[in-house]
Scaffold this active site. Structure first.
Site, PDB file in Angstrom:
ATOM      1  N   CYS A 194       0.838  -1.204   0.000  1.00 31.29           N
ATOM      2  CA  CYS A 194       0.000   0.000   0.000  1.00 31.29           C
ATOM      3  C   CYS A 194       0.873   1.255   0.000  1.00 31.29           C
ATOM      4  O   CYS A 194       1.589   1.508  -0.945  1.00 31.29           O
ATOM      5  CB  CYS A 194      -0.983  -0.059   1.168  1.00 31.29           C
ATOM      6  SG  CYS A 194      -2.380   1.064   0.968  1.00 31.29           S
ATOM      7  N   GLU A 219      -0.924  -8.654   4.815  1.00 34.98           N
ATOM      8  CA  GLU A 219      -0.782  -8.750   6.286  1.00 34.98           C
ATOM      9  C   GLU A 219      -2.137  -8.651   6.983  1.00 34.98           C
ATOM     10  O   GLU A 219      -2.223  -8.885   8.193  1.00 34.98           O
ATOM     11  CB  GLU A 219       0.205  -7.689   6.800  1.00 34.98           C
ATOM     12  CG  GLU A 219      -0.352  -6.292   7.020  1.00 34.98           C
ATOM     13  CD  GLU A 219      -0.518  -5.487   5.732  1.00 34.98           C
ATOM     14  OE1 GLU A 219      -0.341  -6.055   4.643  1.00 34.98           O
ATOM     15  OE2 GLU A 219      -0.855  -4.282   5.826  1.00 34.98           O
ATOM     16  N   HIS A 266      -3.382  -5.684   0.894  1.00 36.52           N
ATOM     17  CA  HIS A 266      -2.733  -5.890   2.194  1.00 36.52           C
ATOM     18  C   HIS A 266      -2.668  -7.372   2.584  1.00 36.52           C
ATOM     19  O   HIS A 266      -3.565  -7.848   3.294  1.00 36.52           O
ATOM     20  CB  HIS A 266      -3.530  -5.163   3.279  1.00 36.52           C
ATOM     21  CG  HIS A 266      -3.383  -3.684   3.255  1.00 36.52           C
ATOM     22  ND1 HIS A 266      -2.384  -3.021   3.935  1.00 36.52           N
ATOM     23  CD2 HIS A 266      -4.106  -2.726   2.639  1.00 36.52           C
ATOM     24  CE1 HIS A 266      -2.502  -1.716   3.740  1.00 36.52           C
ATOM     25  NE2 HIS A 266      -3.541  -1.503   2.955  1.00 36.52           N
TER      26      HIS A 266
END
Lengths: 221, 76
Positions: free
Chosen positions: A87, A197, A195
């Site tokens: 990002c 994560e 994302h």
């Protein structure tokens, strides 16, 4: 395995990234501050997390890319150390010249926060070996400036060299050729808007991001 | 001395903000607007004698992203 997560003023995915790298890669992980001029020795992975570094002033990632720590990241990347930018991290890597192109305002103007379906285009990078080419994975996106742009020559080169790692199945932000993530020429720098994560444990609502971190552990161990 | 730097998107690069402004202008009843491109103006207060090369380097290294933007420097 040893990893660092870089923190800038305005980073907000730094702790999520830290947990993902620590738990899914199993790495000895530490934070590094943007004002540091040196990175810890012996790093196997550098993660540039998402957020709004420096308030997105001037352009997203522009100020962070010129911060002291990024000079050290650029040098480490040149030595072949894997660098993952997610990002705002992707925006910073393009602004720092580690990846080609630029991330512009989403074509629909709106900030987009939702799950995105991605196609794994290249499963032969240190970051994507946990997937198979053509896999469809669901990874959340949350960005205002995720509209990837590069000129046609750059795009043709990226495609020809297999450097498009991920593509949006449903192009959420107007990115050219639906590009969601790319790697550098050496394959050791990955930038992506979605994302991974945020898709590590079932509590996140999905675990499709876990393979990215898990395969790094296998590749770099 | 002062300089102004005008940063604009390169021709052909999609400008969603310009499009939104265009749409809003049309909504306000301004019918004669064919296109809108949004940019940014940066005003620099500079030490006397700052060279054009220095200002140009500032633009290339930070003020503009030359992948997507053009810049024009105007001495004030």
């Amino acid at each position: 395995m040893k990893a660092a997560v870089v923190q800038f003023p305005g980073s907000n995915c730094d702790r999520d990234m830290f947990v993902a790298v620590r738990d899914a890669c199993g790495a000895d992980t530490q934070f590094v501050w943007h004002g540091d001029t040196d990175l810890p020795g012996g790093l196997d992975l550098i993660a540039i997390p998402g957020g709004f570094s420096y308030g997105d002033y001037l352009r997203s990632g522009a100020m962070a890319a010129r911060s002291p720590v990024m000079q050290a990241v650029v040098k480490a990347a040149a030595r072949g150390v894997p660098v993952l930018g997610v990002c705002n991290g992707f925006q910073i890597l393009t602004e720092a010249g580690l990846l080609p192109g630029a991330l512009m305002r989403n074509s629909g103007i709106d900030f987009i926060c939702r799950d995105a379906l991605l196609t794994v285009e290249n499963a032969d990078t240190p970051f994507t070996r946990g997937y198979a080419a053509g896999d469809r994975i669901t990874i959340p996106v949350a960005h205002h400036d995720g509209n990837y742009f590069a000129d046609d020559d750059t795009l043709d080169r990226l495609e020809g060299e297999g450097r498009v790692a991920f593509r949006y199945t449903d192009n959420v932000n107007g990115s050219v050729r639906g590009i969601a993530g790319i790697v550098n020429e050496g394959g050791n720098v990955l930038g992506m808007m979605p994302h991974p994560e945020r898709a590590i444990v079932p509590l996140h609502g999905g675990t499709d991001g876990r393979a990215l971190f898990a395969c790094l552990a296998r590749t770099l161990a | 001395m002062k300089a102004r730097v005008f940063v604009t998107l390169k021709p052909g690069v999609l400008d969603p903000q310009g499009k939104a402004i265009h749409h809003a202008l049309t909504g306000l009843g301004f019918e004669g607007v064919d296109d809108v491109r949004a940019g940014r103006m940066i005003e620099l207060e500079l030490a006397d004698g700052t060279s054009d090369d220095d200002i140009d380097a500032m633009c290339r290294k930070l003020l503009a992203n030359t992948v997507i933007e053009n810049y024009r420097i105007e001495a004030v």
